[in-house]
Design an enzyme around this catalytic site. Structure first.
Site, PDB file in Angstrom:
ATOM      1  N   GLU A 184     -15.755  26.923  16.314  1.00  0.00           N
ATOM      2  CA  GLU A 184     -17.165  26.924  16.738  1.00  0.00           C
ATOM      3  C   GLU A 184     -17.584  25.538  17.204  1.00  0.00           C
ATOM      4  OE1 GLU A 184     -21.377  26.406  16.699  1.00  0.00           O
ATOM      5  OE2 GLU A 184     -20.088  25.518  15.150  1.00  0.00           O
ATOM      6  N   CYS A 198      -1.314  30.743  16.579  1.00  0.00           N
ATOM      7  CA  CYS A 198      -0.505  30.731  15.366  1.00  0.00           C
ATOM      8  C   CYS A 198       0.935  30.671  15.856  1.00  0.00           C
ATOM      9  CB  CYS A 198      -0.808  31.931  14.478  1.00  0.00           C
ATOM     10  SG  CYS A 198      -0.902  33.525  15.333  1.00  0.00           S
TER      11      CYS A 198
END
Length: 287
Positions: A184, A198
């Site tokens: 964010e 990932c």
């Protein structure tokens, strides 16, 4: 759709590759192979890994995996099918792959070499990278993370790490708030796109992106989940996102345990709960 050149197919995320070209079914695809950009449209992208000891090139642009790499890939995909219970696969030899989710957010697999960072910077305008891998994930694939981080620094890309254990929904649930906090912040800075990854870009990374869209995008969980998975076929753990939402929204000591709640609980939240979650997530910046 017919083959392009000599056929060299493999299945990745339920989508087939032929001769270095990713064949789409409905949407335009970005695919980069052998360093050349074949299509420049939004959607799914893949970078071939090159001669880095992971894959060995054959004639015609195909990639032949070394025995060690093949064993590791089979091992990893077997664990993913068993623990995530989804049909998707990761093929390290095909290189970095990613999907543009929104104009400011990209979800993908691990960068494998410094040239991948150059591509993200020059072709996709990436200014932030959020890495959800643990050290052992990077070591498993033989990726030199220090080289990746050094190239990020040289290109003024902010590299952030919020490790969560692979195939572990409880770890994901715990780490989601901090990871979403970093994401964010990056998006709110507005200096370029954020790349969340990932290992395969199928579990932890899309879960963080979905949680961000749920908590900060005025969507319910199903809307955010469907939006992302319609663009990038993957199987992030929805229960982990619900659990993390519960943890942030309910701090009362007398609250009902999450495990006893029905499956639809915390698939949506009230405005006051969303505001509370946003405040608590933003408070984690720099933690």
């Amino acid at each position: 759709m017919g083959a392009v050149g000599n056929s060299c197919c493999s299945s990745v995320f339920g989508i087939s590759f032929e001769q270095g070209v990713l064949l789409p079914t409905k949407k335009d695809i970005v695919f980069v192979c052998d360093g050349s950009l074949r299509s420049r449209k939004t959607g799914f992208s893949c970078l071939a890994s090159g001669d880095d000891g992971v894959g060995e090139r054959e004639g015609g642009g195909g990639v032949r995996m070394s025995p060690v790499s093949k064993n590791r890939t089979e091992e990893y995909n077997s664990a993913m099918r068993r623990m995530m219970r989804n049909p998707y696969e990761y093929h390290h030899d095909l290189g970095m792959n990613y999907t543009l989710i929104t104009d400011s957010l990209i979800v993908g697999s691990q960068p494998q070499k410094p040239e991948d960072i150059d591509h993200l910077k020059n072709e996709e305008g990436v200014a932030y990278i959020l890495n959800l891998q643990q050290d052992k994930d990077v070591e498993y694939w033989g990726v030199d993370l220090q080289l990746i981080q050094r190239r990020c620094e040289e290109l003024r890309i902010r590299h952030m790490r919020r490790p969560a254990r692979d195939f572990d929904p409880d770890s994901l649930r715990r780490e989601l708030p901090a990871a979403v906090s970093s994401l964010e912040w990056a998006i709110s800075e507005g200096k370029g796109r954020a790349y969340v990854h990932c290992t395969a870009g199928l579990g932890r990374a899309p879960a963080v992106a979905i949680a961000y869209m749920y908590w900060f995008g005025n969507m319910n969980l199903d809307q955010a989940y469907d939006m992302l998975t319609s663009k990038r076929p993957c199987g992030p753990n929805k229960r982990a996102i619900r659990g993390s939402t519960y943890d942030l929204a309910k701090k009362d000591p007398w609250k009902e345990p999450f495990e006893s709640l029905p499956e639809f609980a915390f698939c949506d939240i009230a405005d006051w709960e969303r505001n509370l979650i946003r405040d608590r997530v933003r408070a984690l910046r720099g933690a």
